[in-house]
Design an enzyme around this catalytic site. Structure first.
Site, PDB file in Angstrom:
ATOM      1  CG  HIS A  79      -3.424  -0.385  -6.862  1.00 61.95           C
ATOM      2  ND1 HIS A  79      -3.723   0.203  -5.659  1.00 61.95           N
ATOM      3  CD2 HIS A  79      -3.579  -1.717  -6.905  1.00 61.95           C
ATOM      4  CE1 HIS A  79      -3.989  -0.708  -4.701  1.00 61.95           C
ATOM      5  NE2 HIS A  79      -3.823  -1.875  -5.426  1.00 61.95           N
ATOM      6  NE  ARG A 116      -4.387  -1.674   0.008  1.00 57.65           N
ATOM      7  CZ  ARG A 116      -4.428  -2.392  -0.958  1.00 57.65           C
ATOM      8  NH1 ARG A 116      -3.482  -2.650  -1.868  1.00 57.65           N
ATOM      9  NH2 ARG A 116      -5.490  -3.035  -1.023  1.00 57.65           N
TER      10      ARG A 116
HETATM   11  N1  LIG Z   1      -0.947  -4.183  -5.818  1.00 57.71           N
HETATM   12  C1  LIG Z   1      -1.793  -4.972  -5.939  1.00 57.71           C
HETATM   13  O1  LIG Z   1      -2.338  -5.040  -6.976  1.00 57.71           O
HETATM   14  C2  LIG Z   1      -2.089  -5.716  -4.739  1.00 57.71           C
HETATM   15  C3  LIG Z   1      -2.745  -7.214  -4.884  1.00 57.71           C
HETATM   16  C4  LIG Z   1      -2.875  -7.897  -3.758  1.00 57.71           C
HETATM   17  C5  LIG Z   1      -2.449  -7.623  -2.396  1.00 57.71           C
HETATM   18  N2  LIG Z   1      -1.819  -6.332  -2.308  1.00 57.71           N
HETATM   19  C6  LIG Z   1      -1.472  -6.045  -0.937  1.00 57.71           C
HETATM   20  O2  LIG Z   1      -0.534  -7.251  -0.302  1.00 57.71           O
HETATM   21  C7  LIG Z   1      -1.000  -7.192   0.853  1.00 57.71           C
HETATM   22  C8  LIG Z   1      -0.620  -8.570   1.186  1.00 57.71           C
HETATM   23  O3  LIG Z   1      -1.597  -9.454   0.765  1.00 57.71           O
HETATM   24  P1  LIG Z   1      -1.379 -11.107   1.052  1.00 57.71           P
HETATM   25  O4  LIG Z   1      -2.760 -11.631   0.318  1.00 57.71           O
HETATM   26  O5  LIG Z   1      -0.173 -11.704   0.837  1.00 57.71           O
HETATM   27  O6  LIG Z   1      -1.799 -10.978   2.908  1.00 57.71           O
HETATM   28  P2  LIG Z   1      -1.656 -11.924   3.821  1.00 57.71           P
HETATM   29  O7  LIG Z   1      -1.924 -13.258   3.247  1.00 57.71           O
HETATM   30  O8  LIG Z   1      -2.796 -11.544   4.918  1.00 57.71           O
HETATM   31  O9  LIG Z   1      -0.031 -11.756   4.537  1.00 57.71           O
HETATM   32  C9  LIG Z   1       0.284 -10.728   4.974  1.00 57.71           C
HETATM   33  C10 LIG Z   1       1.747 -10.933   5.464  1.00 57.71           C
HETATM   34  O10 LIG Z   1       2.216  -9.685   6.136  1.00 57.71           O
HETATM   35  C11 LIG Z   1       3.097 -10.160   7.225  1.00 57.71           C
HETATM   36  N3  LIG Z   1       2.756  -8.967   8.096  1.00 57.71           N
HETATM   37  C12 LIG Z   1       1.839  -8.324   8.443  1.00 57.71           C
HETATM   38  N4  LIG Z   1       2.123  -7.561   9.445  1.00 57.71           N
HETATM   39  C13 LIG Z   1       3.675  -7.498   9.569  1.00 57.71           C
HETATM   40  C14 LIG Z   1       4.371  -7.041  10.327  1.00 57.71           C
HETATM   41  N5  LIG Z   1       3.871  -5.752  11.268  1.00 57.71           N
HETATM   42  N6  LIG Z   1       5.626  -7.341  10.307  1.00 57.71           N
HETATM   43  C15 LIG Z   1       6.202  -8.146   9.571  1.00 57.71           C
HETATM   44  N7  LIG Z   1       5.163  -8.948   8.689  1.00 57.71           N
HETATM   45  C16 LIG Z   1       3.858  -8.539   8.805  1.00 57.71           C
HETATM   46  C17 LIG Z   1       2.129 -11.258   7.556  1.00 57.71           C
HETATM   47  O11 LIG Z   1       3.050 -11.850   8.669  1.00 57.71           O
HETATM   48  P3  LIG Z   1       2.461 -13.230   9.258  1.00 57.71           P
HETATM   49  O12 LIG Z   1       2.741 -14.453   8.517  1.00 57.71           O
HETATM   50  O13 LIG Z   1       3.527 -13.503  10.376  1.00 57.71           O
HETATM   51  O14 LIG Z   1       1.026 -12.900   9.815  1.00 57.71           O
HETATM   52  C18 LIG Z   1       1.954 -12.046   6.488  1.00 57.71           C
HETATM   53  O15 LIG Z   1       3.098 -12.919   6.217  1.00 57.71           O
HETATM   54  C19 LIG Z   1      -2.326  -6.861   0.881  1.00 57.71           C
HETATM   55  O16 LIG Z   1      -2.901  -6.340   2.259  1.00 57.71           O
HETATM   56  C20 LIG Z   1      -2.554  -5.633  -0.254  1.00 57.71           C
HETATM   57  O17 LIG Z   1      -2.179  -4.382   0.797  1.00 57.71           O
HETATM   58  C21 LIG Z   1      -1.578  -5.491  -3.324  1.00 57.71           C
END
Ligand SMILES: NC(=O)c1ccc[n+]([C@@H]2O[C@H](COP(=O)([O-])OP(=O)(O)OC[C@H]3O[C@@H](n4cnc5c(N)ncnc54)[C@H](OP(=O)(O)O)[C@@H]3O)[C@@H](O)[C@H]2O)c1
Length: 314
Positions: free
Chosen positions: A277, A229
């Protein structure tokens, strides 16, 4: 027949709302799928698939039982008091979207590793100059966030020969991947990463995490790729790091204000590559299948894997 079915309503400002409605109607025939505003009787609405929904939707639908986001990051929905804590909130986890993001991250990695950034600049100046580069096996890529997206990115990078390490909130053991957690872990990953890819959810802990301190920990001349983000990044710190040569390039897909305002200096920085995005645009056809499955699971009383944990904020 439709008049007796429970209603799943779609509420999004996106211009492809009708495509989502059509795809959901196909994926979830047990519902009468309607765009918000065309829902015949709000009392029949039991589920909604949303992105920036109107507050009225939550006020007017007393029988709403589940809220499904049309995207993966849900920080904007968590900030909305109308999305009451008793309402299960699901985020989109669609293998096609995951693959799109992983491929975008691989493309960005190759773009910098093979110095397409330099050749683009050189072409504008009609300069014929070759640069040697480190091969994939000599290049360490750090992935911040090892969730659905981060793990897919890491796996694809490894299949393409890169050395990959990663960082998450909780300690993890993942085959073939060096992993760290916690704030010390973040510095450890940054200090080893020629290319840092951020794919974190936006929470109180991760806001402004891509800052000058982090860039100072990276090897000289490193690269940043941000697909999480916009509010993860401190843009002034990034531009300062690029101007001093601490970093040599950044590929950004997300911004604090989207669309990125026309007068934002990031548009003009020679070492910043702006994408609108678009790294992993949600795909209605495949996304609808995932959304239908998630909504069904909640209505059956199950706890789907993509249920948002409101305490941790993702
Ligand atoms: N640009 C785009 O088109 C696009 C598309 C999709 C997603 N996204 C972004 O990508 C993000 C992640 O997606 P996802 O599906 O991979 O989410 P997810 O499966 O919920 O994974 C989030 C990861 O971030 C880690 N995390 C969260 N807080 C943290 C912290 N304080 N310190 C270190 N690590 C932390 C989590 O750690 P744990 O494993 O320990 O819980 C987990 O490994 C979304 O929230 C969105 O903002 C962007």
């Amino acid at each position: 027949m439709a008049a007796s079915l429970p209603v799943l309503t779609v509420a999004t400002p996106w211009d492809n709302a009708e495509a989502w409605r059509t795809a959901l109607a196909e994926a979830a025939p047990e519902f009468d799928v309607r765009l918000w505003g065309e829902a015949p009787d709000p009392a029949r609405v039991v589920a909604c698939a949303v992105w920036h929904p109107p507050a009225l939707l939550f006020e007017r639908c007393p029988n709403l039982r589940v809220v499904h986001a049309l995207g993966a990051g849900v920080e904007h929905l968590l900030q909305r008091s109308e999305v009451r804590p008793d309402l299960p909130l699901l985020r989109l986890v669609d293998p096609v979207m995951t693959e799109r993001l992983a491929q975008w991250a691989l493309a960005g990695t190759l773009f910098f590793q093979r110095r397409f950034d330099r050749y683009l600049r050189q072409q504008r100046e009609r300069r014929w100059l070759r640069h040697d580069h480190e091969d994939a096996g000599e290049t360490t890529v750090g992935v911040l966030g090892l969730g659905v997206m981060g793990r897919a990115i890491a796996a694809l990078l490894r299949r393409n020969g890169f050395q990959v390490i990663g960082w998450s909130r909780l300690p993890k053991e993942l085959p073939g991947l060096g992993t760290w957690s916690g704030s010390d872990g973040l510095r450890a990953v940054a200090s080893r990463s020629a290319i840092l890819i951020a794919v974190l959810p936006l929470t109180g802990d991760t806001r402004s995490i891509l800052d000058g301190d982090l860039f100072a920990a990276m090897p000289e001349g490193g690269f940043l790729i941000n697909a999480g983000r916009g509010d993860h990044l401190v843009p002034a710190d990034l531009m300062a790091a690029l101007d001093t040569g601490r970093l040599d390039g950044a590929l950004l897909d997300v911004f604090p204000v989207e669309p990125l305002p026309a007068d934002d200096p990031l548009w003009h920085h020679p070492k910043v590559f702006v994408h609108p995005h678009a790294a992993a645009i949600s795909n209605p056809r495949t996304g609808a299948i995932a959304i239908a499955e998630g909504i069904r699971a909640v209505l059956r009383g199950e706890r789907p894997a993509n249920l948002v944990d409101r305490e941790r904020g993702y």
